[in-house]
Design a protein around this motif. Structure first.
Motif, PDB file in Angstrom:
ATOM      1  N   PHE A 169       3.021  -9.778 -10.004  1.00 14.86           N
ATOM      2  CA  PHE A 169       1.817  -9.152  -9.455  1.00 14.86           C
ATOM      3  C   PHE A 169       0.759 -10.231  -9.249  1.00 14.86           C
ATOM      4  N   ASN A 170      -0.277  -9.903  -8.482  1.00 21.31           N
ATOM      5  CA  ASN A 170      -1.332 -10.872  -8.190  1.00 21.31           C
ATOM      6  C   ASN A 170      -2.671 -10.138  -8.030  1.00 21.31           C
ATOM      7  N   GLU A 171      -3.706 -10.855  -7.633  1.00 16.51           N
ATOM      8  CA  GLU A 171      -5.043 -10.266  -7.501  1.00 16.51           C
ATOM      9  C   GLU A 171      -5.077  -9.138  -6.476  1.00 16.51           C
ATOM     10  N   VAL A 175       0.847  -1.208   0.000  1.00 17.85           N
ATOM     11  CA  VAL A 175       0.000   0.000   0.000  1.00 17.85           C
ATOM     12  C   VAL A 175       0.876   1.250   0.000  1.00 17.85           C
ATOM     13  N   LYS A 176       1.916   1.243   0.831  1.00 16.94           N
ATOM     14  CA  LYS A 176       2.821   2.395   0.915  1.00 16.94           C
ATOM     15  C   LYS A 176       3.510   2.646  -0.420  1.00 16.94           C
ATOM     16  N   VAL A 210      -3.694  -5.996  -8.143  1.00 19.02           N
ATOM     17  CA  VAL A 210      -4.667  -5.469  -9.107  1.00 19.02           C
ATOM     18  C   VAL A 210      -5.817  -4.773  -8.384  1.00 19.02           C
ATOM     19  N   LYS A 211      -6.306  -5.392  -7.314  1.00 17.00           N
ATOM     20  CA  LYS A 211      -7.416  -4.816  -6.531  1.00 17.00           C
ATOM     21  C   LYS A 211      -7.033  -3.439  -5.988  1.00 17.00           C
ATOM     22  N   LEU A 212      -5.835  -3.325  -5.448  1.00 14.77           N
ATOM     23  CA  LEU A 212      -5.380  -2.047  -4.902  1.00 14.77           C
ATOM     24  C   LEU A 212      -5.209  -0.996  -6.002  1.00 14.77           C
ATOM     25  N   LEU A 213      -4.708  -1.411  -7.145  1.00  8.83           N
ATOM     26  CA  LEU A 213      -4.539  -0.474  -8.258  1.00  8.83           C
ATOM     27  C   LEU A 213      -5.891   0.083  -8.708  1.00  8.83           C
ATOM     28  N   LYS A 214      -6.885  -0.789  -8.785  1.00  8.92           N
ATOM     29  CA  LYS A 214      -8.231  -0.354  -9.173  1.00  8.92           C
ATOM     30  C   LYS A 214      -8.791   0.645  -8.163  1.00  8.92           C
ATOM     31  N   GLU A 215      -8.548   0.365  -6.876  1.00 12.51           N
ATOM     32  CA  GLU A 215      -9.030   1.258  -5.816  1.00 12.51           C
ATOM     33  C   GLU A 215      -8.382   2.641  -5.909  1.00 12.51           C
TER      34      GLU A 215
END
Length: 299
Positions: free
Chosen positions: A250-252, A219-220, A255-260
């Motif tokens: 990379f993994n799910e 996240v950081k 990807v989830k964090l990038l979308k957020e």
């Protein structure tokens, strides 16, 4: 996909790069066969279009951007934010400079001097494309360097301080400062690139293998990466490029964090075409070395 596009530097006799004259030759070669991006990322959905992408935010990319502007073409430039924030080299680039200055025997002796050992059993677990390079490489010196680079890339993920020690052994502080000045684009350079009409994306903060990071560190890294570039160009960042590339980096969760965080397109490294139904968070790219005039420079 491009990284270094520059001229030969006698102080780095073994440095891997695409000579800028070969870049211009390759550009003309591609121009005869494809239509380039001219309108932006939406050209992804149009057939037979080619996008030139440049990783890491290197100083020479400003010159490239000016060239593309002159030819009325959009390029995409992925910026790693750590050099902008810390005024220091990315760990991966410290390794590039070490391998650019010395041969494999010197580097092997350097590892022995610092008592650096690595179990080669899982050497290519993450850096799988290096294994492919090793299989194709016939030059013994290059084979040695591929293995040594992979060993140190693995160590860099676990303990970058070790790489710092090696780098300080190879380059004095004065020399580091001199090289750094002309190695990365400054905030002013990135603003100019944006003014040229180029597409700007994020490339992680410290250029780490994101799939290996703990959630807090992930996240950081993503926050610093995206927010830093956004502040420079004063635009929302919707484009991202995974450091190192390959499906294993990379993994799910990533990807989830990038979308957020508002990312809409994320680029990978795979030698295949993009289609209209392709995953927009695993967009493949061909390495420039796979095309005519893309061979690494050899003195």
């Amino acid at each position: 996909m491009y990284h270094y596009v520059r001229k030969f530097n006698k102080e780095l006799p073994f440095f891997n790069f695409l000579h800028e004259r070969d870049f211009y030759k390759q550009f003309n070669f591609l121009k005869k066969r494809y239509s380039f991006f001219k309108n932006g990322i939406e050209d992804l959905k149009k057939s037979n279009k080619i996008l030139l992408s440049f990783d890491d935010g290197l100083k020479e990319h400003l010159k490239v951007g000016k060239f593309l502007k002159k030819n009325k073409i959009k390029g995409i430039f992925f910026i790693s934010s750590y050099p902008l924030i810390k005024k220091d080299f990315l760990t991966i680039h410290k390794l590039h400079l070490i391998f650019g200055k010395y041969n494999s025997n010197f580097i092997t002796d350097l590892l022995k001097k610092f008592k650096i050992y690595y179990n080669e059993k899982n050497l290519f677990k993450v850096f799988k494309k290096q294994k492919k390079f090793l299989k194709k490489e016939k030059n013994i010196e290059n084979q040695k360097k591929i293995k040594l680079k992979t060993i140190l890339n693995n160590i860099a993920q676990e303990n970058p301080k070790i790489i710092n020690k090696l780098f300080n052994e190879c380059f004095s502080k004065v020399k580091q400062k001199k090289i750094f000045k002309n190695f990365y684009m400054s905030s002013k350079d990135i603003k100019k690139l944006n003014e040229y009409g180029m597409l700007i994306g994020a490339h992680g903060n410290e250029h780490l293998v994101l799939s290996q990071l703990k959630n807090k560190d992930l996240v950081k890294d993503l926050n610093l990466s995206i927010i830093s570039v956004k502040r420079i160009i004063r635009k929302n960042i919707t484009l991202f490029c995974y450091p190192y590339g390959g499906s294993e980096v990379f993994n799910e969760k990533v990807v989830k964090l990038l979308k957020e965080k508002g990312i809409k397109y994320a680029f990978n490294v795979e030698s295949k075409n993009y289609f209209k139904n392709s995953d927009n968070f695993a967009i493949p790219r061909f390495d420039c070395n796979e095309f005519k005039h893309g061979e690494l420079f050899s003195k």
